[in-house]
Design an enzyme around this catalytic site. Structure first.
Site, PDB file in Angstrom:
ATOM      1  CG  HIS A 320     -19.075  -2.820   2.860  1.00  0.00           C
ATOM      2  ND1 HIS A 320     -18.366  -1.754   2.361  1.00  0.00           N
ATOM      3  CD2 HIS A 320     -19.224  -3.682   1.840  1.00  0.00           C
ATOM      4  CE1 HIS A 320     -18.108  -1.973   1.079  1.00  0.00           C
ATOM      5  NE2 HIS A 320     -18.621  -3.137   0.741  1.00  0.00           N
ATOM      6  NE  ARG A 340     -13.272  -0.341  -0.379  1.00  0.00           N
ATOM      7  CZ  ARG A 340     -13.043  -1.524   0.136  1.00  0.00           C
ATOM      8  NH1 ARG A 340     -11.819  -1.873   0.492  1.00  0.00           N
ATOM      9  NH2 ARG A 340     -14.018  -2.392   0.307  1.00  0.00           N
TER      10      ARG A 340
END
Lengths: 534, 221
Positions: A320, A340
């Site tokens: 990740h 994000r």
């Protein structure tokens, strides 16, 4: 304020460039650029981290060294004798191994058809990666979206290496799963009229990410767990399965459970068995920190493999892009992709963006590794490692003050505990070992290659190809958990109580280890990680 | 480095660790009292005291920095009661709730729950909302609960707050929040097989075709 004077000084560069970055989209990579950065920087492409295993049904398959170490190992019960003719401690229709989201879904579905179910789990019921999944769950349930559109995203994200029938099952069941959870009283983020609020994740072409603040997995897990307990399904905690038991025809017929408290072994006989044991982040491939929970040690893969179940894409691991890097107490902690999704961007030591913020996870991670390793533009940390910034204060500028508190309460709280205010200060992040893309090979009934043995959730493979998209794992565990439960229960109605229970497959596996010398005295499954200072 | 006492024994550990890390550093292999290691699961609720202090402090072991002079203990779990119910048989009403969790109406208002909550939730307030049947407010306020059980450990009225709150959230989500209408339509269409043809075309397509479709797919703004 926990950042050192040096970091505070570097943080000024992020602040200086911030206003010029608002509203400016960094260009997405072309297909060629994506392939290039993956091949050069993704750990899956670095052959040093792998070896071919010498034993079992996938002999010759490439695996991360740390995974090969637990596959090429002797059983924990090698020197023990069990009376498998005696009355077993548990005698059920369906044995579910694992108490996460997949196991709970399987148990509910099997129980609903009248099967007698036992859930055996290593830690507490609900101690699983499901509980930690923050970002969301995908489903094509909007007028501008269809399962076919979702399918294309899943396949493209998975580098087209997915088993198409599994990807089809995933996306077609998705709206049914959301409906099932909604009816069960799961508290999704909704508008007043009931419409689900959905957003984007890395690699999605439609806004189909359903959320429950940033506790999506926790909300799903606690609801499923509550329902399993409401139904009175037998759940035995702190009792990991350490081997699968077969019947005289070599079909799965139960498991040997190990009571972690009394240190005694118990026999569970079952007509069908479901492996729902999750992932393997605690094996720390290539020394990476991990976002996984304490029990993610690949146990189910190991015991399924010894029983003859094939694996697929065991060499495909997801890193990740945004794991916590500093302060040290947050090392490896997952910083949800929703951060994000809301507009936070990765930045180098000069406060410059170097990659589009919503590339797929494999590409985003590789770009961060490139920034640190090749370009030397990582931020050096007092702990001796490097990181990049994730400019979370941008979120408040883009969406208005208070957005982080409303949309990312878990993130805000976790950094606040260690004196970082992510509304005002950017985070420091580095890729973290997150997900096992492969696993035990299943078909769209969630059936493995061993008769009467099913697998679901992160332990199963093929659904996501070699790269999973955000929001498809919470989906996968429930889609295939339910399919496994339904099919295992149906099968159990057709067959008699298994006969001739045995563990002979261990003898032949051990023989192979002896012949090849591959075992090297190792014992598995690992069951619990052991961290101590050396 | 700092000195801590784990189960009464002294160990010297780096000050950059959490309570959980410090126990592992000292040589413990964690079984009970350790779950997600990231502050989401509530498995590691723990109790400690500072050297020279008299107060028993609590927190999540994976989310609390180790400090010099900590006396650490471990709590395996709290055996709090969970009421069994059939969600389809109950309604979001005070009468139904009182049958499941009668003890919530015995809250003394002492605020002990609030003082120990590692999530800083106003626990006493959501119990008050439950008492007056405002399940929407109770659901909203209790949402970030990790079900660690520390509130239960301190409650003089023996309320099992976390289970009561979960029931309140499920009641709210099932009966008070509106269902998503298009979701129901979509689920029905899938069950009727209306969307099979579109996807089966893609399932059968070769990789080149899929790659082309993927590269040129329209992305919602």
């Amino acid at each position: 304020m926990v950042y050192t004077p040096q970091l505070t000084e570097l943080m000024k560069k992020v602040e200086e460039t911030r206003s010029s970055r608002v509203g400016v989209d960094f260009p997405r990579m072309t297909q060629e650029e994506r392939r290039d950065v993956l091949e050069k920087f993704h750990p899956d492409y670095n052959l040093e981290g792998f070896r071919e295993i010498k034993v079992g049904v996938n002999k010759g398959a490439r695996m991360p060294i740390e995974m090969a170490d637990v596959f090429e190992a002797y059983s924990r019960i090698r020197d023990l004798e069990f009376d498998l003719k005696a009355d077993p401690h548990y005698d059920v229709d369906v044995l579910v191994i694992g108490g996460g989201g997949a196991g709970a879904s399987a148990a509910l579905e099997a129980h609903s058809t009248g099967a007698v179910v036992l859930v055996a789990t290593k830690l507490r019921f609900g101690d699983a990666n499901t509980m930690m999944a923050q970002g969301g769950i995908q489903a094509a349930d909007k007028p501008n979206d269809t399962p076919a559109t979702h399918f294309l995203d899943v396949m493209g994200g998975g580098r087209l290496e997915n088993v198409p029938e599994l990807a089809r099952a995933l996306v077609m069941d998705a709206p049914l799963v959301i409906k099932w959870l909604e009816d069960m009283g799961t508290m999704f983020d909704k508008k007043d009229d009931g419409t689900m609020i959905t957003g984007h994740g890395g690699g999605t072409s439609r806004k189909r990410m359903h959320t429950a603040r940033d506790y999506t997995g926790a909300e799903i897990m606690r609801t499923l767990r509550d329902e399993v307990l409401n139904k009175g399904i037998n759940v035995v905690e702190f009792s990991p399965a350490v081997e699968i038991i077969l019947d005289e025809q070599g079909r799965a017929a139960g498991a040997v459970l190990y009571n972690l408290e009394t240190e005694q072994y118990e026999i569970a006989r079952a007509k069908t068995v479901i492996i729902a044991t999750g992932g393997s982040g605690r094996l720390h491939y290539r020394g990476f920190p991990t976002s996984n929970h304490h029990g993610a040690t690949a146990d189910g893969l190991v015991l399924g493999y010894r029983a003859g179940a094939k694996t697929i894409y065991a060499d495909s691991i997801q890193y990740h892009p945004t794991g916590g890097a500093y302060p040290p107490q947050l090392l490896g902690l997952l910083v949800t992709e929703k951060t994000r999704g809301l507009g936070a961007t990765p930045l180098n030591i000069n406060g410059e963006q170097f990659v589009y913020h919503l590339e797929t996870r494999d590409v985003e991670s590789s770009a961060i590794l490139r920034e640190c390793e090749e370009r030397g533009l990582g931020v050096p940390l007092p702990t001796g490692i490097e990181a990049v910034w994730l400019d979370s204060p941008l979120i408040e500028i883009i969406h208005g003050e208070g957005t982080i508190e409303r949309q990312l309460p878990a993130m805000l709280r976790q950094f606040q505990r260690f004196d970082v205010d992510i509304r005002k200060e950017p985070m420091l992040i580095f890729p973290t070992l997150h997900y096992q893309n492969g696993g035990l090979l299943i078909d769209d009934d969630a059936h493995s290659t061993v008769e009467n043995l099913y697998a679901a959730g992160e332990a199963a493979g093929g659904i996501h190809g070699t790269n999973r998209l955000m929001g498809n794992s919470l989906l996968d565990i429930i889609v295939f958990g339910r399919r496994a439960g339904r099919n295992a229960a149906a099968k159990s109605r057709e067959i008699a109580v298994p006969d001739g229970l045995n563990l002979e497959h261990l003898d032949s596996y051990h023989q192979e280890l002896d012949n090849t010398g591959a075992g090297d005295g190792r014992i598995s499954p690992m069951v619990l990680p052991h961290y101590t200072h050396r | 480095m700092v000195d801590v006492f784990i189960m009464g024994k002294r160990y010297t550990v780096p000050e950059t660790l959490t309570i959980l890390d410090s126990m592992e550093y000292a040589g413990y292999q964690m079984t009970r009292g350790c779950g997600c290691r990231a502050g989401f699961c509530g498995a590691c609720a723990t109790v400690y005291r500072m050297a020279g202090g008299y107060e028993l402090l609590v927190g999540l072991a994976c989310q609390t920095k180790v400090e010099d002079g900590m006396y650490l203990a471990q709590i395996p779990f709290f055996p709090g009661r969970k009421a069994q119910f059939d969600l389809e048989e109950i309604k979001p009403s005070v009468a139904h709730f009182a049958q499941l969790y009668p003890e919530v109406y015995r809250c003394l208002g002492c605020s002990s729950c609030n003082k120990v909550c590692p999530q800083d939730i106003d626990v006493m307030q959501y119990i008050a909302y439950i008492q007056r049947g405002d399940f929407e407010k109770a659901a909203d306020l209790s949402f970030d609960c990790l079900m660690c059980g520390l509130c239960v450990s301190r409650c003089p009225a023996n309320i099992v707050h976390y289970n009561a709150a979960l029931t309140a959230r499920r009641l709210y989500s099932r009966y008070i929040a509106n269902p998503d209408r298009f979701l129901a339509e979509r689920a029905q269409a899938i069950e009727n097989g209306e969307l099979d043809a579109e996807i089966d075309k893609l399932v059968k397509a070769d990789k080149d075709k899929l790659q082309e479709l993927y590269n040129n797919r329209e992305i919602e703004k």
